[in-house]
Design a protein around this motif. Structure first.
Motif, mmCIF file in Angstrom:
data_model
loop_
_atom_site.group_PDB
_atom_site.id
_atom_site.type_symbol
_atom_site.label_atom_id
_atom_site.label_comp_id
_atom_site.label_asym_id
_atom_site.label_seq_id
_atom_site.Cartn_x
_atom_site.Cartn_y
_atom_site.Cartn_z
ATOM 1 N N ARG A 160 2.739 -2.768 6.244
ATOM 2 C CA ARG A 160 2.270 -2.845 4.587
ATOM 3 C C ARG A 160 0.740 -3.179 4.741
ATOM 4 N N ILE A 161 0.025 -2.625 3.547
ATOM 5 C CA ILE A 161 -1.192 -2.720 3.431
ATOM 6 C C ILE A 161 -1.538 -3.276 1.909
ATOM 7 N N ILE A 162 -2.058 -4.485 1.683
ATOM 8 C CA ILE A 162 -2.058 -5.008 0.454
ATOM 9 C C ILE A 162 -3.418 -4.869 0.104
ATOM 10 N N LEU A 163 -3.757 -4.153 -1.037
ATOM 11 C CA LEU A 163 -5.269 -4.103 -1.566
ATOM 12 C C LEU A 163 -5.413 -5.272 -2.627
ATOM 13 N N LEU A 164 -6.222 -6.397 -2.237
ATOM 14 C CA LEU A 164 -6.435 -7.216 -3.318
ATOM 15 C C LEU A 164 -7.712 -6.890 -4.405
ATOM 16 N N PHE A 165 -7.317 -7.111 -5.660
ATOM 17 C CA PHE A 165 -8.372 -6.956 -6.637
ATOM 18 C C PHE A 165 -8.602 -8.303 -7.622
ATOM 19 N N ASP A 166 -9.363 -8.345 -7.747
ATOM 20 C CA ASP A 166 -9.803 -9.606 -8.847
ATOM 21 C C ASP A 166 -9.902 -9.090 -10.423
ATOM 22 N N ALA A 167 -8.836 -9.630 -11.018
ATOM 23 C CA ALA A 167 -8.856 -9.210 -12.325
ATOM 24 C C ALA A 167 -10.108 -9.807 -13.178
ATOM 25 N N HIS A 168 -10.580 -10.649 -12.729
ATOM 26 C CA HIS A 168 -11.511 -11.639 -13.308
ATOM 27 C C HIS A 168 -12.915 -10.853 -13.383
ATOM 28 N N MET A 205 0.968 1.417 1.115
ATOM 29 C CA MET A 205 -0.151 0.513 0.175
ATOM 30 C C MET A 205 0.507 -0.031 -0.932
ATOM 31 N N ARG A 206 0.162 -1.407 -1.213
ATOM 32 C CA ARG A 206 0.516 -1.870 -2.550
ATOM 33 C C ARG A 206 -0.617 -2.501 -2.962
ATOM 34 N N VAL A 207 -0.796 -2.827 -4.284
ATOM 35 C CA VAL A 207 -1.886 -3.352 -4.861
ATOM 36 C C VAL A 207 -1.726 -4.675 -5.627
ATOM 37 N N VAL A 208 -2.538 -5.622 -5.450
ATOM 38 C CA VAL A 208 -2.490 -6.907 -6.022
ATOM 39 C C VAL A 208 -3.568 -7.229 -7.028
ATOM 40 N N LEU A 209 -3.112 -7.354 -8.047
ATOM 41 C CA LEU A 209 -4.231 -7.656 -9.142
ATOM 42 C C LEU A 209 -4.262 -9.127 -9.361
ATOM 43 N N ASN A 210 -5.022 -9.654 -8.695
ATOM 44 C CA ASN A 210 -4.951 -11.271 -8.492
ATOM 45 C C ASN A 210 -5.726 -11.743 -9.459
ATOM 46 N N LYS A 211 -5.623 -13.171 -9.898
ATOM 47 C CA LYS A 211 -6.429 -14.085 -10.653
ATOM 48 C C LYS A 211 -6.305 -13.212 -12.138
ATOM 49 N N ALA A 212 -5.087 -12.887 -12.253
ATOM 50 C CA ALA A 212 -4.784 -12.484 -13.716
ATOM 51 C C ALA A 212 -4.693 -13.418 -14.874
ATOM 52 N N ASP A 213 -4.480 -14.834 -14.386
ATOM 53 C CA ASP A 213 -4.241 -15.875 -15.447
ATOM 54 C C ASP A 213 -5.707 -16.180 -15.924
ATOM 55 N N GLN A 214 -6.716 -15.626 -15.179
ATOM 56 C CA GLN A 214 -8.154 -16.200 -15.890
ATOM 57 C C GLN A 214 -8.322 -15.366 -16.931
ATOM 58 N N ILE A 215 -7.793 -14.506 -17.488
ATOM 59 C CA ILE A 215 -8.265 -13.676 -18.615
ATOM 60 C C ILE A 215 -6.984 -13.460 -19.530
ATOM 61 N N GLU A 216 -7.468 -13.214 -20.933
ATOM 62 C CA GLU A 216 -6.556 -13.087 -22.009
ATOM 63 C C GLU A 216 -5.619 -11.784 -21.678
ATOM 64 N N THR A 217 -4.586 -11.745 -22.532
ATOM 65 C CA THR A 217 -3.720 -10.574 -22.346
ATOM 66 C C THR A 217 -4.440 -9.210 -22.640
ATOM 67 N N GLN A 218 -4.878 -9.178 -23.717
ATOM 68 C CA GLN A 218 -5.632 -7.933 -24.063
ATOM 69 C C GLN A 218 -6.461 -7.385 -23.156
ATOM 70 N N GLN A 219 -7.483 -8.397 -22.522
ATOM 71 C CA GLN A 219 -8.386 -8.145 -21.592
ATOM 72 C C GLN A 219 -7.838 -7.552 -20.300
ATOM 73 N N LEU A 220 -6.526 -8.190 -20.162
ATOM 74 C CA LEU A 220 -5.909 -7.948 -18.804
ATOM 75 C C LEU A 220 -5.286 -6.447 -18.858
ATOM 76 N N MET A 221 -4.873 -6.043 -19.894
ATOM 77 C CA MET A 221 -4.548 -4.756 -20.402
ATOM 78 C C MET A 221 -5.578 -3.775 -19.758
ATOM 79 N N ARG A 222 -6.730 -4.167 -20.415
ATOM 80 C CA ARG A 222 -7.999 -3.254 -20.513
ATOM 81 C C ARG A 222 -8.323 -3.157 -18.738
ATOM 82 N N VAL A 223 -8.182 -4.341 -17.912
ATOM 83 C CA VAL A 223 -8.398 -4.186 -16.639
ATOM 84 C C VAL A 223 -7.692 -3.681 -15.704
ATOM 85 N N TYR A 224 -6.270 -3.609 -16.259
ATOM 86 C CA TYR A 224 -5.400 -3.040 -15.467
ATOM 87 C C TYR A 224 -5.445 -1.246 -15.832
ATOM 88 N N GLY A 225 -5.770 -1.194 -16.851
ATOM 89 C CA GLY A 225 -6.098 0.338 -17.274
ATOM 90 C C GLY A 225 -7.286 0.852 -16.188
#
Ligand code: MG
Ligand code: CA
Length: 570
Positions: A219-227, A249-269
């Protein structure tokens, strides 16, 4: 035992008989693939020869990410968290296990361990890893330096020797007694910073080392910082270098609790958009959104989502021991494909070389025209462009080679590998399934782990699968080995082929789209828009039924439902 897979009357007269998958893989590799690799110097170009330890080692998880995306904390987090889950599981099952969950390697101890032995490792407010650290199980806590690791035949790291001292000084194994590490090993990697400076100061080929690991891990886990989602050029390059391993590959969008929902959706996109520029099929790579450490959530709005995501990710990681044999089989297939293409490339170059005069000029010309040679091989042998090695890198490597030592095409060597891919692999698949059913289930079940499973080839895990079901009843099983052979040529990712790839194969029946659409609807049992091997076999079976002049049912009759899906569908 899955007798329905074993009843292959199309089997050759003298199939290779193996006792275990691991033994089978070793033998196939040594007797069928290795000779081709050696003949065309595959090891100098792509990957060193595999050793027994490569087939015997525990599943490995590779963590890759930019600086401060939480790789190291992720390890300690998920090891301590997982131990907790194991304990809960043991209690639920009311079963006394001889393996008691251990709590020795928790977050602080892990950090302590590294701090203690590597002063200077911790720079700035967050822990910083500037080494590759193989975190593995050991009765005694300790650190083994890279130079010692590469001479240990019991560890799968000997071939890392080739990356030189600059790398070996930045490679260690951290051993500790830990329940999680009894089933898997984890590779922590240095954080990737942006900028050319770092690449030079490293003194070794970082991307090449990552690729080496990628080839061998489960398994390869790629980590990204949502913040702060900024993907550096170097990180993009690194991900591109891992393109042959998208299935892991799996991707982890980490630290997603540090931003608001709307912002999180933008970051995900934005993340999906960026990934789309780097990998071929970002839509099939699972992204887990959450906050993967043991601290309270900063913004708790998405707590439920994070919990569900976390469970999915854990389930995925916990399925690794069970899927390890299949992963090794998959990687051997990948390697065999590359070795074949490589043989075609080298023998084509050999063919073009003059026997006496003008060798140097011709070599230059051939290297410059390598793209054309790729194109010709692609057409002649019907090889997908994605199966070819990176053009630029191949050109660089060829510069250093003496073309007069290249070998002409030796069809016998290729035939042996083709035979391995067509027959022996199918035999091993049967054994993989048998081992899966005979071994005690190695993953946590029950409680929080109920529900649909997302792990690769996860369809066999449903609660009760294999209990009281007469596997022999499935009529499709008889022809499944034949369909499996086709299935594995359709680029399955996580054991599933895309609708587009399935369609390419299904239209060969010449049935109209209206009929194929109906077959699709019946065959894609879990409605995920993809076909796994059983669904694909079912689709082919239904095509056969139709071509024989029978009517298709409107709903799938129970006897056509693959055994692994029967309970789930009830
Ligand atoms: Mg770190
Ligand atoms: Ca499906």
């Amino acid at each position: 035992m899955f007798s329905w897979l074993g009843s292959d009357d199309r089997r050759r007269k003298d199939p290779e008989v193996f006792q275990t998958v691991s033994e089978g893989l070793k033998k196939l590799y040594k007797t069928k693939l290795l000779p081709l690799e050696e003949h065309y110097r595959f090891h100098e170009f792509h990957s060193p020869a595999l050793e027994d330890a490569d087939f015997d080692n525990k599943p490995m998880v590779l963590l890759v990410g930019q600086y401060s995306t939480g790789k190291t904390t992720f390890i300690s987090y998920f090891s301590s968290h997982w131990k907790m889950e194991t304990r809960i599981n043991l209690r639920k099952k009311k079963k006394k296990s001889s393996i008691k969950p251990q709590f020795g390697g928790d977050h602080f101890k892990y950090m302590y361990l590294l701090e203690q032995d590597f002063p200077g490792m911790r720079i700035g407010p967050e822990p910083t890893t500037d080494s590759f650290i193989a975190v593995m199980h050991g009765q005694v806590e300790g650190i083994i330096p890279g130079n010692a690791l590469v001479v240990d035949p019991k560890k799968p790291f000997r071939k890392l020797n080739a990356f030189g001292n600059a790398f070996l000084n930045r490679f260690v194994c951290a051993q500790l007694p830990n329940a999680v590490l009894e089933s898997i090993s984890v590779i922590d990697t240095p954080g990737i910073l942006s900028g050319e400076k770092q690449r030079i100061s490293r003194g070794y080929d970082f991307a090449a080392v990552l690729e080496w690991f990628a080839e061998r891990v489960d398994r390869i886990i790629l980590l990204f910082d949502a913040h702060k989602l900024d993907i550096s050029d170097e990180f993009s390059e690194v991900i591109k270098a891992l393109k042959n391993h998208e299935d892991k590959m799996r991707v982890v969008l980490n630290k997603a609790d540090q931003i608001e929902t709307q912002q999180l959706m933008r970051v995900y996109g934005a993340l999906m958009w960026s990934l789309g520029k780097i990998v071929n099929t970002p839509e099939v790579i699972r992204v887990y959104i959450g906050s993967f450490w043991s601290h309270p959530l900063l913004i708790p709005d998405n707590r439920k989502l994070f919990e569900a995501e976390e469970q999915d990710l854990f389930r995925d990681i916990q399925s690794l021991p069970r899927n390890a044999a299949l992963r090794k089989l998959n990687d051997l297939i990948k390697r065999a494909r590359l070795a074949k293409v490589h043989a075609y490339i080298i023998s084509s170059l050999k063919k073009e070389m003059p026997s006496v005069f003008g060798k140097d000029n011709k070599k230059k010309e051939l290297v410059n025209n390598l793209a054309e040679i790729y194109g010709r091989i692609e057409r002649e042998h019907q090889i997908s462009p994605g199966d070819f090695p990176n053009l630029k890198r191949m050109q660089d490597q060829l510069q250093a080679q003496d073309f007069s030592k290249f070998q002409p095409l030796k069809s016998k060597l290729l035939e042996v590998v083709d035979d391995m891919l067509a027959h022996d692999i199918a035999q091993l698949m049967v054994l993989v399934r048998q081992e899966e059913t005979q071994r005690p289930v190695q993953m946590v079940k029950g409680g929080a782990f109920e529900g649909t499973l997302h792990g690769p080839f996860g369809h066999g895990y449903g609660e009760g699968a294999g209990e009281g079901i007469d596997d022999a009843e499935w009529v499709v099983a008889r022809d499944k080995p034949m369909y499996d052979e086709i299935f594995y040529t359709l680029s399955p990712v996580d054991g599933k082929i895309t609708g587009a790839n399935a369609k390419k194969e299904m239209v060969r029946s010449k049935l109209p789209n209206s009929v194929l659409g109906k077959i699709w609807k019946l065959a894609d049992i879990d409605k995920d828009g993809m076909l796994d091997d059983e669904e694909f076999a079912l689709a082919n079976h239904l095509i056969k039924v139709k071509l024989e002049g029978h009517e298709l049912p409107n709903e799938l009759p129970a006897h056509l439902l693959p055994p692994s899906k029967r309970k789930v569908a009830e």
